[in-house]
Design an enzyme around this catalytic site. Structure first.
Site, PDB file in Angstrom:
ATOM      1  N   HIS A  86      -3.590  -2.748  12.590  1.00  0.00           N
ATOM      2  CA  HIS A  86      -2.301  -2.501  11.953  1.00  0.00           C
ATOM      3  C   HIS A  86      -2.494  -1.243  11.110  1.00  0.00           C
ATOM      4  CE1 HIS A  86      -1.335  -6.992  12.543  1.00  0.00           C
ATOM      5  NE2 HIS A  86      -0.736  -6.266  13.467  1.00  0.00           N
ATOM      6  N   GLU A  89      -2.837  -1.308   7.354  1.00  0.00           N
ATOM      7  CA  GLU A  89      -3.869  -2.151   6.738  1.00  0.00           C
ATOM      8  C   GLU A  89      -5.164  -1.353   6.806  1.00  0.00           C
ATOM      9  OE1 GLU A  89      -3.513  -5.899   8.809  1.00  0.00           O
ATOM     10  OE2 GLU A  89      -1.382  -5.998   8.326  1.00  0.00           O
ATOM     11  N   HIS A 216      -8.285  -6.800   8.924  1.00  0.00           N
ATOM     12  CA  HIS A 216      -6.880  -6.643   8.530  1.00  0.00           C
ATOM     13  C   HIS A 216      -6.730  -6.688   7.012  1.00  0.00           C
ATOM     14  CE1 HIS A 216      -4.805  -7.156  12.518  1.00  0.00           C
ATOM     15  NE2 HIS A 216      -6.051  -7.469  12.833  1.00  0.00           N
ATOM     16  N   GLU A 308      -9.071 -10.957   6.924  1.00  0.00           N
ATOM     17  CA  GLU A 308      -8.031 -10.409   6.043  1.00  0.00           C
ATOM     18  C   GLU A 308      -8.747 -10.066   4.746  1.00  0.00           C
ATOM     19  OE1 GLU A 308      -4.910 -10.027   6.959  1.00  0.00           O
ATOM     20  OE2 GLU A 308      -4.772 -11.256   8.758  1.00  0.00           O
TER      21      GLU A 308
HETATM   22 ZN    ZN Z   1      -2.898  -7.115  10.235  1.00  0.00          ZN
END
Ligand code: ZN
Length: 461
Positions: A86, A89, A216, A308
């Protein structure tokens, strides 16, 4: 004046000697320069390669670390990190550049842990899978970057919703019987994916990756498969439900290794969310279809988790050093996790390598296969397992093996060609009265001989 100059030069020298790795955001050109800088500093243990281009023509670069860059050494596992899928990110992208510099420097300094890692593992680092999205997000800057600006690729597609959906097939097969590993790509898959996704699919099919993480931001948690719940949508509503893989315990351990080696992830409370131990099953958090981590598990031998790493998707430059210190140990420990379970060679009676032999572990409904060199890697938690190797045209071989917590156990298989099934022949009256006749050897019929020649080609050692 000269005194001032001398102080200046002293300061310059001092700064140069203790110059820390610079913590800054890297735009595309800067990222490329940094990868080549690391390669120039550590030319014998690194290689820069591109797996393809983004929509706007930017390269998807990978920096490889190995004692023999560019070469797969049998029994040496391949592991990868993918950042910035992404585009907005961005922490993963910066952490992976820091990691690259760290591995190079520590190898040069003779840090035994890093030397062992580089000599025994082939590490592939892709700091950005979405360089186009990143440029859009970075143009906005850290302060005013909207929550979603730059997330998608240049065609406006979310790359982590763009992989072929193999979950639907495996959930069906779990119920009705069918393969649980290496599910085939749909016939028209290329027309359904973005250039970045297509490049990554070719990449993960051409290396026998064993372990991977996909970096991410937007939360702080280690997320493991499946991402897609068994009932993804019920009457238009997304259904959240814990959806474990057959390797659930192993995935939980992999995720915990990261969260507990991380500065604060394991504490659970982050960004207003609470995740016990700092880990979560993807589908029990929210159900996501066509994600990359499920695809890795269902199509290849690779076990991937999604990390994350920051509440703020685009942290300010001043935050980067603290984030690096919070993630450094976790990034190294996760790579070291590839060395557990069992590994070995699958060979025939003449010591030829057998590629694509299937390694099954009783009680775990997910098989792995041997790579082109005949070597296989099966990540397993400590315990005693019954393991079977099979290959078309060969008798299966089963062994019982006890796995400890340390280095992987070496388990080689030597498969024997199966003897063709005896075909029933017409009974011929025994001519020799009273004499014992030795049974004639049953000749395989032509059809079976044809099949013999169709057996998969063996790859020479
Ligand atoms: Zn992401």
């Amino acid at each position: 004046m000269s005194g001032l100059l001398s102080v200046f030069f002293h300061l310059l020298l001092l700064f140069k000697l203790v110059a820390p790795v610079t913590f800054r955001h890297h735009r595309y050109d800067d990222l490329v320069r940094t990868l080549y800088k690391v390669h120039n500093e550590c030319p014998y243990i690194t290689r820069v390669y591109s797996i393809g281009r983004s929509v706007k023509g930017r390269h998807l670069y990978v920096l490889e670390f190995s004692d023999y860059p560019g070469i797969h050494e049998p029994l040496e596992p391949e592991v990868k990190y993918v950042g910035n899928m992404h585009g907005n990110e961005v922490l993963g992208r910066e952490l992976l550049l820091q990691l690259a510099e760290f591995l190079c420097e520590e190898f040069r300094n003779g840090n035994q842990r890093i030397v062992r890692l580089v000599e025994g593992t082939r590490v592939h680092i892709m700091p950005s899978m979405n360089p186009d999205g990143y440029e859009v997000a970075a143009a906005q800057g850290a302060d005013i970057s909207g929550y979603l600006v730059g997330r998608n690729n240049a065609n406006g597609v979310d790359l982590n919703r763009n992989f072929p959906d193999l979950n639907t097939y495996v959930y069906y097969n779990e119920k009705h019987g069918g393969p649980n590993h290496h599910l085939p790509l749909p016939d028209n898959w290329k027309s359904q994916v973005e250039p970045e996704t297509e490049a990554v699919i070719h990449w993960i099919r051409s290396f026998n990756f064993v372990l991977s993480a996909n970096l991410h931001g937007g939360a702080v948690v280690a997320n493991y498969p499946y991402d897609k719940s068994l009932e993804h949508r019920v009457r238009g509503v997304r259904r959240t439900a814990n959806t474990p893989t057959p390797d659930d315990k192993l995935f939980q351990k992999l995720a915990k290794v990261y969260s507990y080696a991380h500065g604060w992830m394991h504490q659970g409370w982050n960004c207003g969310d609470y995740f016990p131990d700092g880990i979560t099953n993807g589908a029990s958090w929210y159900s996501l279809s066509k994600g990359m981590q499920d695809f890795n598990y269902l199509h290849t031998n690779c076990f991937e988790i999604t990390l994350e790493l920051s509440c703020d998707k685009f942290p300010r430059q001043e935050e980067l050093q603290r984030e690096w210190l919070g993630n450094r140990e976790a990034l190294i420990q996760f790579l070291e996790q590839v060395h557990q379970g069992i590994k070995g060679m699958v060979l025939d009676e003449n010591y030829n390598n057998l590629a694509e032999a299937v390694i099954s572990v009783s009680g775990i409904n997910h098989d792995v296969t041997s790579g082109d060199h005949g070597d296989y890697f099966r990540l397993l938690l400590p315990g005693t397992y019954t393991v079977t190797a099979t290959a078309p045209g060969f008798d299966p071989e089963t062994v019982t093996v006890t796995v400890g917590p340390g280095e992987p156990k070496l388990v080689n298989f030597h498969l024997k060609r199966s003897i063709p099934q005896a075909t029933p022949t017409r009974r011929v009256p025994n001519p020799g009265h009273g004499r014992r006749v030795l049974p004639k050897k049953v000749q395989p019929r032509a059809r079976e001989e044809d099949e013999e020649t169709k057996r998969p080609q063996r790859v020479p050692a």
